[in-house]
Design a protein around this motif. Sequence first.
Motif, PDB file in Angstrom:
ATOM      1  N   GLY A 156      61.389  33.626  35.143  1.00 22.39           N
ATOM      2  CA  GLY A 156      61.625  34.727  33.533  1.00 22.39           C
ATOM      3  C   GLY A 156      61.666  36.092  33.139  1.00 22.39           C
ATOM      4  N   PRO A 157      62.687  36.268  32.731  1.00 24.35           N
ATOM      5  CA  PRO A 157      62.734  38.032  32.160  1.00 24.35           C
ATOM      6  C   PRO A 157      61.169  39.343  32.802  1.00 24.35           C
ATOM      7  CG  PRO A 157      64.070  36.628  31.034  1.00 24.35           C
ATOM      8  CD  PRO A 157      62.819  36.144  31.201  1.00 24.35           C
ATOM      9  N   ASP A 158      61.698  39.902  33.086  1.00 27.95           N
ATOM     10  CA  ASP A 158      60.396  40.923  33.244  1.00 27.95           C
ATOM     11  C   ASP A 158      59.490  39.747  33.810  1.00 27.95           C
ATOM     12  OD1 ASP A 158      62.411  42.938  32.093  1.00 27.95           O
ATOM     13  OD2 ASP A 158      61.367  42.447  30.157  1.00 27.95           O
ATOM     14  N   GLY A 159      59.429  38.669  34.891  1.00 25.25           N
ATOM     15  CA  GLY A 159      58.122  38.384  35.080  1.00 25.25           C
ATOM     16  C   GLY A 159      57.802  36.719  34.363  1.00 25.25           C
ATOM     17  N   LEU A 160      57.883  36.541  33.832  1.00 27.92           N
ATOM     18  CA  LEU A 160      58.188  36.367  32.261  1.00 27.92           C
ATOM     19  C   LEU A 160      57.421  34.362  33.240  1.00 27.92           C
ATOM     20  CD1 LEU A 160      56.726  35.775  29.306  1.00 27.92           C
ATOM     21  CD2 LEU A 160      59.404  34.933  29.208  1.00 27.92           C
ATOM     22  N   ILE A 161      56.129  34.399  33.649  1.00 27.93           N
ATOM     23  CA  ILE A 161      55.758  32.237  33.895  1.00 27.93           C
ATOM     24  C   ILE A 161      56.961  31.601  32.987  1.00 27.93           C
ATOM     25  CG2 ILE A 161      54.286  31.449  34.646  1.00 27.93           C
ATOM     26  CD1 ILE A 161      52.373  33.679  35.820  1.00 27.93           C
ATOM     27  N   LEU A 162      57.592  30.598  33.722  1.00 29.91           N
ATOM     28  CA  LEU A 162      57.714  29.547  32.910  1.00 29.91           C
ATOM     29  C   LEU A 162      57.411  28.190  33.147  1.00 29.91           C
ATOM     30  CD1 LEU A 162      61.305  30.325  33.189  1.00 29.91           C
ATOM     31  CD2 LEU A 162      60.274  31.048  31.952  1.00 29.91           C
ATOM     32  N   ARG A 163      57.655  27.213  32.943  1.00 30.20           N
ATOM     33  CA  ARG A 163      57.000  25.583  32.908  1.00 30.20           C
ATOM     34  C   ARG A 163      57.560  25.764  34.361  1.00 30.20           C
ATOM     35  NH1 ARG A 163      56.091  20.222  29.815  1.00 30.20           N
ATOM     36  NH2 ARG A 163      55.739  19.179  31.552  1.00 30.20           N
ATOM     37  N   ALA A 164      59.029  25.857  35.038  1.00 32.00           N
ATOM     38  CA  ALA A 164      59.542  26.012  36.679  1.00 32.00           C
ATOM     39  C   ALA A 164      58.014  25.620  37.132  1.00 32.00           C
ATOM     40  CB  ALA A 164      60.637  26.103  36.058  1.00 32.00           C
ATOM     41  N   ASP A 165      57.699  27.631  37.281  1.00 30.01           N
ATOM     42  CA  ASP A 165      56.964  28.627  37.875  1.00 30.01           C
ATOM     43  C   ASP A 165      55.966  27.537  37.638  1.00 30.01           C
ATOM     44  OD1 ASP A 165      59.641  30.465  37.870  1.00 30.01           O
ATOM     45  OD2 ASP A 165      58.198  30.614  36.500  1.00 30.01           O
ATOM     46  N   VAL A 166      55.560  26.649  37.235  1.00 30.82           N
ATOM     47  CA  VAL A 166      53.964  25.871  37.324  1.00 30.82           C
ATOM     48  C   VAL A 166      53.940  24.991  37.495  1.00 30.82           C
ATOM     49  CG1 VAL A 166      52.331  25.171  35.886  1.00 30.82           C
ATOM     50  CG2 VAL A 166      53.137  27.264  35.241  1.00 30.82           C
ATOM     51  N   ASP A 167      55.069  23.719  37.236  1.00 30.21           N
ATOM     52  CA  ASP A 167      55.995  22.797  38.093  1.00 30.21           C
ATOM     53  C   ASP A 167      55.918  23.052  39.863  1.00 30.21           C
ATOM     54  OD1 ASP A 167      55.142  20.979  35.687  1.00 30.21           O
ATOM     55  OD2 ASP A 167      57.778  21.226  36.004  1.00 30.21           O
ATOM     56  N   GLY A 168      56.489  24.226  39.690  1.00 36.37           N
ATOM     57  CA  GLY A 168      56.923  23.755  41.140  1.00 36.37           C
ATOM     58  C   GLY A 168      55.181  24.333  42.137  1.00 36.37           C
ATOM     59  N   ALA A 169      54.439  25.303  41.742  1.00 36.02           N
ATOM     60  CA  ALA A 169      53.116  25.127  42.157  1.00 36.02           C
ATOM     61  C   ALA A 169      52.357  24.022  41.914  1.00 36.02           C
ATOM     62  CB  ALA A 169      52.023  26.217  40.979  1.00 36.02           C
ATOM     63  N   ILE A 170      52.551  23.373  40.696  1.00 30.76           N
ATOM     64  CA  ILE A 170      51.249  21.651  41.007  1.00 30.76           C
ATOM     65  C   ILE A 170      52.044  21.496  42.334  1.00 30.76           C
ATOM     66  CG2 ILE A 170      51.146  19.342  40.032  1.00 30.76           C
ATOM     67  CD1 ILE A 170      51.819  20.978  37.431  1.00 30.76           C
ATOM     68  N   ARG A 171      53.356  21.354  42.401  1.00 29.17           N
ATOM     69  CA  ARG A 171      54.030  20.188  43.640  1.00 29.17           C
ATOM     70  C   ARG A 171      53.195  20.815  44.704  1.00 29.17           C
ATOM     71  NH1 ARG A 171      58.901  20.534  40.706  1.00 29.17           N
ATOM     72  NH2 ARG A 171      59.714  22.228  41.946  1.00 29.17           N
ATOM     73  N   GLN A 172      54.017  21.633  44.664  1.00 29.45           N
ATOM     74  CA  GLN A 172      52.780  22.939  46.391  1.00 29.45           C
ATOM     75  C   GLN A 172      51.714  22.692  46.602  1.00 29.45           C
ATOM     76  OE1 GLN A 172      53.904  26.924  46.637  1.00 29.45           O
ATOM     77  NE2 GLN A 172      53.244  27.029  48.508  1.00 29.45           N
ATOM     78  N   ALA A 173      50.496  22.875  45.291  1.00 28.97           N
ATOM     79  CA  ALA A 173      49.626  21.966  45.214  1.00 28.97           C
ATOM     80  C   ALA A 173      49.394  21.119  46.431  1.00 28.97           C
ATOM     81  CB  ALA A 173      48.808  22.566  44.828  1.00 28.97           C
ATOM     82  N   GLU A 174      49.733  19.639  45.478  1.00 23.61           N
ATOM     83  CA  GLU A 174      50.145  17.715  46.072  1.00 23.61           C
ATOM     84  C   GLU A 174      49.950  17.962  47.428  1.00 23.61           C
ATOM     85  OE1 GLU A 174      52.381  16.657  43.147  1.00 23.61           O
ATOM     86  OE2 GLU A 174      50.356  16.400  41.811  1.00 23.61           O
ATOM     87  N   GLU A 175      51.449  19.122  47.745  1.00 26.30           N
ATOM     88  CA  GLU A 175      52.040  18.580  49.645  1.00 26.30           C
ATOM     89  C   GLU A 175      51.109  19.012  50.433  1.00 26.30           C
ATOM     90  OE1 GLU A 175      55.803  20.011  49.697  1.00 26.30           O
ATOM     91  OE2 GLU A 175      57.292  18.884  47.839  1.00 26.30           O
ATOM     92  N   THR A 176      50.210  19.926  50.067  1.00 29.73           N
ATOM     93  CA  THR A 176      48.973  21.071  50.809  1.00 29.73           C
ATOM     94  C   THR A 176      47.394  20.049  51.398  1.00 29.73           C
ATOM     95  OG1 THR A 176      49.585  22.498  50.204  1.00 29.73           O
ATOM     96  CG2 THR A 176      47.614  22.553  50.874  1.00 29.73           C
ATOM     97  N   ALA A 177      47.489  19.175  49.378  1.00 33.00           N
ATOM     98  CA  ALA A 177      46.752  18.276  49.660  1.00 33.00           C
ATOM     99  C   ALA A 177      46.556  17.487  50.432  1.00 33.00           C
ATOM    100  CB  ALA A 177      46.783  18.050  48.226  1.00 33.00           C
ATOM    101  N   ALA A 178      47.769  16.343  50.852  1.00 33.52           N
ATOM    102  CA  ALA A 178      48.383  15.852  51.684  1.00 33.52           C
ATOM    103  C   ALA A 178      48.644  15.274  52.182  1.00 33.52           C
ATOM    104  CB  ALA A 178      49.921  14.811  50.606  1.00 33.52           C
TER     105      ALA A 178
END
Length: 339
Positions: A63-85
């Motif tokens: 987001g603006p000025d590095g603001l963390i958005l929900r899309a950023d968290v969703d992407g991190a969740i998917r990456q964590a699930e793929e790594t675990a799988a």
Amino acid sequence: PAASGTAPATAATASAADEAAPAAVAVAVGAVNGQGPVPVVSPLVRRLARQHDIDLRRLAGSGPDGLILRADVDGAIRQAEETAATARVAEAPGRTPAAPVSPAAPDAERIPLRGVRGAVADKLSRSRTEIPDATCWVDADATELMAVRAAMNTATGPSAGPKVSVLALLARICTAALARFPELNSTVDTEAREIVRLPGVHLGFAAQTDRGLVVPVVRDAHIRNVESIGAEIARLTELARTGKLSPAQLTGGTFTLNNYGVFGVDGSTPIINHPEAAMLGVGRIMPKPWVHQGELAVRQVVQLSLTFDHRVCDGGTAGGFLRYVADCVEQPAVLLRTL
């Protein structure tokens, strides 16, 4: 609630709808693990991160000025699930994944490519790898062909004979077309860099069975009439249905006829049956509006498609072959010249 030592959220910043608000909006800065501020506005984003053990400090906000958005968290969740799988698959006995897999992959059904299915897969893959194929197609008015077939099958007396199938008529048309365009009854010797034109037509036809797709071969189709071709197609189809085809009956074809119209579809781009040079595909024959003798009428129309090896001929030859087949379908009397 905001962590101790942070600015309280205002009514404007507490709403998830304000997740992407400009940096000018008062931003609630949430501390994670007591190690300083994190640029995040929405309580929803913070709660989602906590539920999935996501360290917001490790995320780069989009987001603006590095603001963390929900899309950023969703992407991190998917990456964590793929790594675990991937880790679960890697730890399984005797299993080493060739590449990262989706979270659902460990639970997916795996079907070995063996037997008929494996042989078909190998042949189709080799065809697409080695053969520079191209496809041309044309719609044809099959009304007269269907009328001729009906007349053949209703004949009585000494002229009566076995019922004639549409596939048998198309097969006979193909042999006549190959006599005019022998370039398509050939194969390519890649090592010698030679086109090998074959003296006889061994006509394969695609047959769907419970064991998968097979292509029985009618030997010496070029010297058979419609009745003979039809009888051989019926015999081989029954052997295919019962799984009794021999390897010799499934090899040695020089050209293939594929009637996918039986599946209720109009068109396709057939894959050449390696090492042949061409395949004719036939769609379903359906009543459609058609201009006949200058007037709009309902006619029996079929789409014909020819996939050919561009090494053995150019488009003019392929088009000539297909046009001749279409002419015979539209005017069966044309075929009488070569019988």
